[in-house]
Design an enzyme around this catalytic site. Structure first.
Site, mmCIF file in Angstrom:
data_model
loop_
_atom_site.group_PDB
_atom_site.id
_atom_site.type_symbol
_atom_site.label_atom_id
_atom_site.label_comp_id
_atom_site.label_asym_id
_atom_site.label_seq_id
_atom_site.Cartn_x
_atom_site.Cartn_y
_atom_site.Cartn_z
ATOM 1 N N HIS A 174 0.350 -1.924 9.243
ATOM 2 C CA HIS A 174 1.761 -2.233 9.029
ATOM 3 C C HIS A 174 2.652 -1.734 10.173
ATOM 4 O O HIS A 174 2.298 -0.834 10.929
ATOM 5 C CB HIS A 174 2.263 -1.663 7.698
ATOM 6 C CG HIS A 174 1.698 -2.356 6.503
ATOM 7 N ND1 HIS A 174 2.082 -3.621 6.123
ATOM 8 C CD2 HIS A 174 0.754 -1.958 5.601
ATOM 9 C CE1 HIS A 174 1.416 -3.968 5.036
ATOM 10 N NE2 HIS A 174 0.600 -2.991 4.704
ATOM 11 N N HIS A 196 0.832 -1.203 0.000
ATOM 12 C CA HIS A 196 0.000 0.000 0.000
ATOM 13 C C HIS A 196 0.869 1.256 0.000
ATOM 14 O O HIS A 196 0.598 2.209 -0.742
ATOM 15 C CB HIS A 196 -0.927 0.003 1.222
ATOM 16 C CG HIS A 196 -2.179 -0.783 1.027
ATOM 17 N ND1 HIS A 196 -2.194 -1.991 0.387
ATOM 18 C CD2 HIS A 196 -3.470 -0.532 1.390
ATOM 19 C CE1 HIS A 196 -3.437 -2.467 0.365
ATOM 20 N NE2 HIS A 196 -4.231 -1.592 0.958
#
Length: 335
Positions: free
Chosen positions: A297, A216
């Site tokens: 993340h 991403h």
């Protein structure tokens, strides 16, 4: 009575390599500072937005560690939808599903709308293949190939999947204590051999044990940066985006990018539909980058994702300034 004679002297006006006269006579002279390998000060400032954004989001995530620990699942890299701290912390949020998940499609649409509608690249909304248009298309192709290699396919599994396996990761199935679960546990070795994230998810498994480069972060940084690097030189007169850029010419000299530009770039500064759409996609990509940094993340995963993105941006938009042969092929925005 003596008369004074006058002598007419003709002084040649320097021209650009394209044959156009240029009032900026000093543009062909070696610049006092700057390197063709490095971005200008203004470009550096704009690029610095990305690490600052990741830092802000990561700090927010750290300060909200209690909320994160309560509902964040490290295996699925997502929050429990019922206890997510924000709408943007849910993977099912509309921006993630319909924008980020198909982010390169939006980037592609915005990119080609820009090069087909802005007059600095060719006749607006006419399918005429000008030099600037095909060079912009080649830059897009280079970025797309790298995106494919990193996230989709690289002579087999993508680089992200390969790096996960190289760092000790594997596909595992989450088991219970029922007889059916015990039977599946016996087949664990087969599941561990699943090599891509998509295939692992299809078998009901999850990635565990390795380092997962943030796809991403890579996508959102690359998408937004390539769009503004394309349209800002076409719509702004700021020197840091145009003439302050340094290039190495075929004779080895370091000069301003102005020596390879033409007068057309000074007459097409309109903010048309292409620029507006590209700006919208770039801004939304930045916002989703901030949300990714805040809710998904680890620090290291975001760092490696950003490093891959910066490497791609450098190869496509900055390295050609120092390599004349490469620049002749893919060009530079606004030149």
């Amino acid at each position: 009575m003596a008369t004074r004679r006058t002598t007419k002297v003709e002084v040649p006006i320097p021209t650009t390599p394209n044959g156009n006269s240029n009032s900026n006579i000093t543009s062909d002279q070696p610049p006092r500072n700057g390197s063709p390998y490095l971005p200008t000060s203004l470009e550096t400032t704009l690029l610095a937005i990305y690490p600052v954004t990741l830092l802000m989001g990561s700090l927010f995530s750290t300060f909200r560690h209690a909320d994160r620990a309560n509902s964040y699942n490290a295996d699925t890299q997502s929050y429990d939808p019922l206890n997510a701290p924000s709408y943007f912390a849910k993977k099912s949020n509309i921006f993630n599903v319909y924008f980020v998940k198909v982010g390169w499609l939006w980037t592609t649409l915005a990119f080609f709308l820009l090069i087909l509608s802005h007059s600095s690249l060719g006749p607006p909304l006419r399918l005429q293949l000008t030099r600037r248009r095909w060079q912009a298309t080649l830059r897009y192709t280079c970025a797309t190939l790298i995106w494919i290699f990193v996230t989709q396919w690289f002579f087999g599994p993508a680089i992200i999947d390969r790096s996960f396996r190289w760092t000790g990761g594997q596909c595992q199935v989450i088991y219970g204590n029922s007889l059916a679960d015990q039977k599946e546990r016996e087949e664990m070795n087969d599941v561990r051999e699943v090599f891509t994230h998509a295939a692992c998810k299809a078998t009901g498994g999850t990635w565990r044990g390795g380092h997962d480069i943030s796809g991403h972060v890579f996508l959102l940084m690359l998408s937004s940066a390539m769009l503004w690097l394309e349209f800002l030189p076409a719509v702004l007169r700021m020197e840091g985006l145009t003439d302050a850029r340094r290039i190495r010419t075929s004779d080895g000299a370091i000069r301003s990018a102005a020596v390879e530009s033409d007068s057309k770039s000074d007459t097409s500064r309109e903010l048309g539909i292409g620029v507006q759409v590209a700006l919208g996609v770039a801004v939304l990509s930045w916002w989703m980058l901030l949300m990714t940094a805040a809710f998904f993340h680890t620090w290291f995963e975001k760092l490696t994702g950003s490093l891959v993105a910066f490497t791609t941006i450098y190869l496509v938009y900055f390295l050609p300034r120092a390599v004349p042969v490469l620049r002749q092929i893919i060009g530079m925005p606004g030149v």
